[in-house]
Scaffold this active site. Structure first.
Site, PDB file in Angstrom:
ATOM      1  N   ASP A  28      -0.294   5.100   0.833  1.00  0.00           N
ATOM      2  CA  ASP A  28      -0.628   6.074   1.877  1.00  0.00           C
ATOM      3  C   ASP A  28      -0.671   5.384   3.235  1.00  0.00           C
ATOM      4  O   ASP A  28      -1.405   4.411   3.420  1.00  0.00           O
ATOM      5  CB  ASP A  28      -1.989   6.710   1.604  1.00  0.00           C
ATOM      6  CG  ASP A  28      -2.025   7.501   0.321  1.00  0.00           C
ATOM      7  OD1 ASP A  28      -2.542   8.622   0.348  1.00  0.00           O
ATOM      8  OD2 ASP A  28      -1.550   7.017  -0.719  1.00  0.00           O
ATOM      9  N   ASP A  48       0.862  -1.173   0.000  1.00  0.00           N
ATOM     10  CA  ASP A  48       0.000   0.000   0.000  1.00  0.00           C
ATOM     11  C   ASP A  48       0.905   1.231   0.000  1.00  0.00           C
ATOM     12  O   ASP A  48       2.089   1.144   0.340  1.00  0.00           O
ATOM     13  CB  ASP A  48      -0.892  -0.044   1.237  1.00  0.00           C
ATOM     14  CG  ASP A  48      -1.679   1.223   1.447  1.00  0.00           C
ATOM     15  OD1 ASP A  48      -2.392   1.631   0.521  1.00  0.00           O
ATOM     16  OD2 ASP A  48      -1.555   1.819   2.536  1.00  0.00           O
ATOM     17  N   ASP A  91      -1.630  -0.641   5.948  1.00  0.00           N
ATOM     18  CA  ASP A  91      -1.850  -0.023   7.266  1.00  0.00           C
ATOM     19  C   ASP A  91      -3.315   0.048   7.672  1.00  0.00           C
ATOM     20  O   ASP A  91      -3.648   0.699   8.656  1.00  0.00           O
ATOM     21  CB  ASP A  91      -1.278   1.402   7.266  1.00  0.00           C
ATOM     22  CG  ASP A  91      -2.159   2.362   6.474  1.00  0.00           C
ATOM     23  OD1 ASP A  91      -2.442   2.073   5.292  1.00  0.00           O
ATOM     24  OD2 ASP A  91      -2.574   3.394   7.030  1.00  0.00           O
TER      25      ASP A  91
END
Length: 217
Positions: free
Chosen positions: A11, A9, A167
């Site tokens: 961001d 990922d 996250d």
């Protein structure tokens, strides 16, 4: 080596993009005479693509046409300003170099617009990450598997020795949808308690923890 392919990922995992996302969202809201949000509000709004970010940022009950206008303003501004305050998290450049030197294939898969992904990939990761897939027309966003399949095709990899690093709950669901393990990082937009509550099975507190989990036998 435990995994030969890693899908990251962007961001909240590789880059702290929150300041630029908040700046762009509030710019768009201001332009349309709407109330702005704190950076903590924006943190809660992100994760499901920038359209959902704007839908959450616009006041409830606003006409769809107004949301469309705010979204259009946000897109134009963000692509041109996405690199101003954004920086890699501590240890990320070194971790990616270590993985590259070990022969790991790496890709980025993000629900961010493809033009912004391209800008940030070029600035920060062009020497380490081979493929960067962002939101594009005709391709379902995460947690659907479509973007993962595009990334693997670009890497020339399959999913048999792949791991996903993210996250958020969206990242956990994405990994589940392609039946690969997920390493959930605790420094991003969601905290440890949230990740555990949403099914995180493997947690990393530092970038070196990610490297160790990938390279260990």
């Amino acid at each position: 080596m435990k995994y030969t392919t890693v899908i990251f990922d962007l961001d909240g995992t590789l880059l702290d993009t929150l300041p630029d996302l908040a700046s762009a969202a509030n710019y768009a809201l201001r332009r349309h005479h709407l109330p702005e949000h704190s950076i903590d509000d924006i943190r809660r709004f992100v994760g499901n693509g920038i359209r959902r970010l704007i839908e959450r940022a616009v006041p409830p009950g606003a006409p769809g046409s107004l949301t469309d206008d705010v979204f259009s303003t946000f897109k134009q501004y963000y692509v041109s300003h996405c690199q101003q305050l954004t920086r890699p998290y501590a240890g990320i450049p070194e971790a990616l170099q270590a993985l590259r030197q070990a022969g790991v294939k790496m890709a980025i898969v993000s629900n961010k617009l493809q033009p912004a992904v391209d800008v940030l990939h070029e600035i920060w990761f062009r020497d380490t990450v081979t493929v960067a897939v962002g939101e594009r027309e005709g391709v379902s966003r995460k947690p659907a598997r479509d973007m993962i399949d595009i990334a693997c095709e670009g890497l020339g990899s399959d999913l048999s020795d792949a791991v996903y690093v993210g996250d958020s709950d969206v990242d956990i669901a994405t990994a589940r949808n392609v039946s690969i393990p997920c390493i959930s990082v605790t420094w991003g937009f969601r905290d440890r308690a949230f990740l555990v509550a949403h099914g995180a099975a493997s947690l990393a507190d530092t970038a070196q923890d990610v490297v160790d989990a990938i390279l260990s036998d």
